[in-house]
Write a protein that holds these residues in place. Structure first.
Motif, mmCIF file in Angstrom:
data_model
loop_
_atom_site.group_PDB
_atom_site.id
_atom_site.type_symbol
_atom_site.label_atom_id
_atom_site.label_comp_id
_atom_site.label_asym_id
_atom_site.label_seq_id
_atom_site.Cartn_x
_atom_site.Cartn_y
_atom_site.Cartn_z
ATOM 1 N N GLU A 110 -6.430 0.423 1.281
ATOM 2 C CA GLU A 110 -5.325 1.337 0.910
ATOM 3 C C GLU A 110 -4.039 0.581 0.605
ATOM 4 O OE1 GLU A 110 -6.981 1.451 3.742
ATOM 5 O OE2 GLU A 110 -8.146 3.310 3.724
ATOM 6 N N HIS A 111 -3.782 -0.475 1.374
ATOM 7 C CA HIS A 111 -2.518 -1.202 1.201
ATOM 8 C C HIS A 111 -2.511 -2.014 -0.091
ATOM 9 C CE1 HIS A 111 -5.331 -3.895 3.085
ATOM 10 N NE2 HIS A 111 -4.558 -4.926 2.781
ATOM 11 N N LYS A 116 1.408 4.372 -2.370
ATOM 12 C CA LYS A 116 1.617 4.199 -0.917
ATOM 13 C C LYS A 116 0.262 4.357 -0.225
ATOM 14 C CE LYS A 116 6.072 6.520 -1.130
ATOM 15 N NZ LYS A 116 6.148 7.858 -1.708
ATOM 16 N N PRO A 117 0.007 3.602 0.832
ATOM 17 C CA PRO A 117 -1.309 3.657 1.476
ATOM 18 C C PRO A 117 -1.753 5.071 1.843
ATOM 19 C CG PRO A 117 0.037 1.918 2.448
ATOM 20 C CD PRO A 117 0.904 2.621 1.458
ATOM 21 N N GLU A 118 -0.814 5.883 2.367
ATOM 22 C CA GLU A 118 -1.226 7.231 2.794
ATOM 23 C C GLU A 118 -1.607 8.106 1.597
ATOM 24 O OE1 GLU A 118 1.698 5.838 3.269
ATOM 25 O OE2 GLU A 118 3.365 7.212 2.915
ATOM 26 N N ARG A 121 -5.141 6.703 0.299
ATOM 27 C CA ARG A 121 -6.249 7.080 1.185
ATOM 28 C C ARG A 121 -6.874 8.416 0.782
ATOM 29 N NH1 ARG A 121 -3.511 6.262 5.921
ATOM 30 N NH2 ARG A 121 -3.834 4.045 5.664
ATOM 31 N N SER A 122 -6.099 9.251 0.074
ATOM 32 C CA SER A 122 -6.590 10.602 -0.234
ATOM 33 C C SER A 122 -7.462 10.645 -1.503
ATOM 34 C CB SER A 122 -5.389 11.539 -0.414
ATOM 35 O OG SER A 122 -4.681 11.169 -1.604
ATOM 36 N N SER A 226 0.077 12.830 -6.340
ATOM 37 C CA SER A 226 -0.784 13.348 -5.265
ATOM 38 C C SER A 226 -2.233 13.418 -5.751
ATOM 39 C CB SER A 226 -0.304 14.720 -4.785
ATOM 40 O OG SER A 226 -0.205 15.613 -5.866
#
Ligand SMILES: NC(=O)c1ccc[n+]([C@@H]2O[C@H](COP(=O)([O-])OP(=O)(O)OC[C@H]3O[C@@H](n4cnc5c(N)ncnc54)[C@H](O)[C@@H]3O)[C@@H](O)[C@H]2O)c1
Ligand SMILES: CC(C)[C@H](C(=O)O)[C@@H](O)C(=O)O
Ligand SMILES: [Mg+2]
Length: 355
Positions: A110-111, A116-118, A121-122, A226
């Motif tokens: 993810e990083h 952004k990692p968060e 992740r999705s 998103s």
């Protein structure tokens, strides 16, 4: 079982060599491999980027594993002799109209995403790209105009073309999260108006799938804002080309994303298809052991799943790839130092030691 290997140009042969090693590690009974020339390599040897022998080899195979084509030395050739015509010709001659381009995050990477990692992740989406129509295959040419030479390319989709890719996409969505986003530019293009109306008509046959529509400019923005909102995306040839490269940077690197190009032909083992990384021949890094072979190896996994009915072998490869990435075996595209061969070695070792 017959697989045709078309390595092509630039990093194509480097990544296909690693995918071949992985395939040979599986020791599949009754498997025969054939190698054919495509792209600039074929043009130099045979005077054509897609020689008749290569096309015949593809037709005789149960599946094709393709590397990449493209070479700047061919930039001034007439369009019909450019290396890219090899892949375009295979897609159209073989009736491969449905291009599946999955993009899902790898745990631990993810990083390394551009997001952004968060947010990264999705990501777990599938782009279903129409592959036999659109501006790619419409009439095109050059003509004189008051403003000097004018290039033109005809964009079109008819209902039958949209209907068949819509069915592929709805079926794919049924096997995933049952959410389909159709991406078009219906606020401007007549092509897209027909596209949207036809997708809505096909949707009647898939009441369980939630369908929405998005303009392509907004889709490009939403994909980085998103990406987790997307499950299955269906779109035309050009928009799908662009959005899938963009999705790869959201995951981490274009060297990670695989694809399957399918049509209607069934073989004794599954659906005939052509499998290739979504990336190109990457002339900037070719010949230096810098190419990430993961996209090619994951394309092999898709081949085993869709064309040879070997789900377990496909899953074995995918687990091995996930594991070596989580172990930190990363090429330069992901900020690491592993060479193309190191990554291939690690995948082969993981398959052998975890079986
Ligand atoms: N299906 C195909 O064969 C295909 C697909 C795309 C582009 N092309 C052709 O490839 C040539 C180069 O095009 P481009 O530069 O626009 O796109 P590209 O995908 O070849 O490269 C884009 C960037 O990504 C990097 N990259 C690509 N694959 C990588 C990998 N496996 N590992 C690490 N880094 C990787 C490259 O080094 C480059 O910086 C052109 O001739 C183009 O027409 C062919
Ligand atoms: C090489 C080119 C013709 C090809 C395409 O535009 O389809 C490539 O970008 C791809 O994504 O496979
Ligand atoms: Mg592309």
């Amino acid at each position: 079982m017959k697989i045709a290997l078309f390595a092509g140009d630039g990093i194509g042969p480097e990544v296909i060599a690693q995918a071949r090693r992985v395939l040979e590690t599986l020791e599949l009974p009754g498997l025969t491999l054939f190698e054919g020339d495509v792209g600039a390599a074929a043009y130099r040897r045979h005077g054509h980027p897609l020689p008749q022998e290569t096309l015949a080899m593809a037709r005789a195979a149960d599946a094709v594993l393709f590397g990449a084509v493209g070479d700047f030395s061919c930039d001034d050739l007439p369009r019909e002799l450019r290396p890219e015509q090899a892949i375009l010709g295979l897609r159209s001659e073989l009736g491969l109209f449905a291009n599946l381009r999955p993009a899902a995050g790898f745990p631990g990477l993810e990083h390394l995403s551009s997001l952004k990692p968060e947010v990264a992740r999705s990501i777990d989406l599938l782009v279903v790209r129409e592959l036999n129509g659109d501006v790619y295959f419409g009439d095109k040419g050059e003509r004189g105009s008051a403003g000097g030479r004018e290039g033109w390319d005809m964009m079109s989709y008819n209902e039958a073309e949209v209907r068949r890719i819509a069915h592929s996409a709805f079926r794919a969505a049924m096997g995933r999260g049952k959410k389909l986003t159709s991406v078009d530019k219906a606020n401007v293009l007549e092509t897209s108006r027909i596209w949207r109306e036809t997708v809505i008509e096909v949707a009647q046959e898939y009441p369980e799938v939630e369908l929405d529509h998005m303009y392509v400019d907004n889709a490009a923005m939403q994909l980085v804002k998103s990406p987790g909102q997307f499950d299955t995306i269906v779109t035309g040839n050009l928009f799908g080309d662009i959005l899938s490269d963009q999705a790869s940077a959201c995951v981490g690197s274009i060297g990670l994303l695989a694809s399957a190009s399918l049509g209607e032909r069934q073989t004794d083992y599954g659906t005939f298809g052509l499998y290739e990384p979504i990336h190109g021949s990457a002339p900037d890094i070719a010949g230096r052991g810098k190419a990430n072979p993961v996209a090619a190896v994951l394309s092999l996994a898709m081949l085993l799943r869709h064309s040879l009915g070997r789900e377990q072998d496909a899953a074995r490869i995918e687990r091995a790839v996930e594991a070596i990435l989580a172990d930190g075996v990363l090429g330069g595209d992901l900020g690491g130092t592993a060479s193309t061969g190191d990554i291939g070695d690690a995948i082969v070792r993981k398959i052998v030691t975890t079986s």
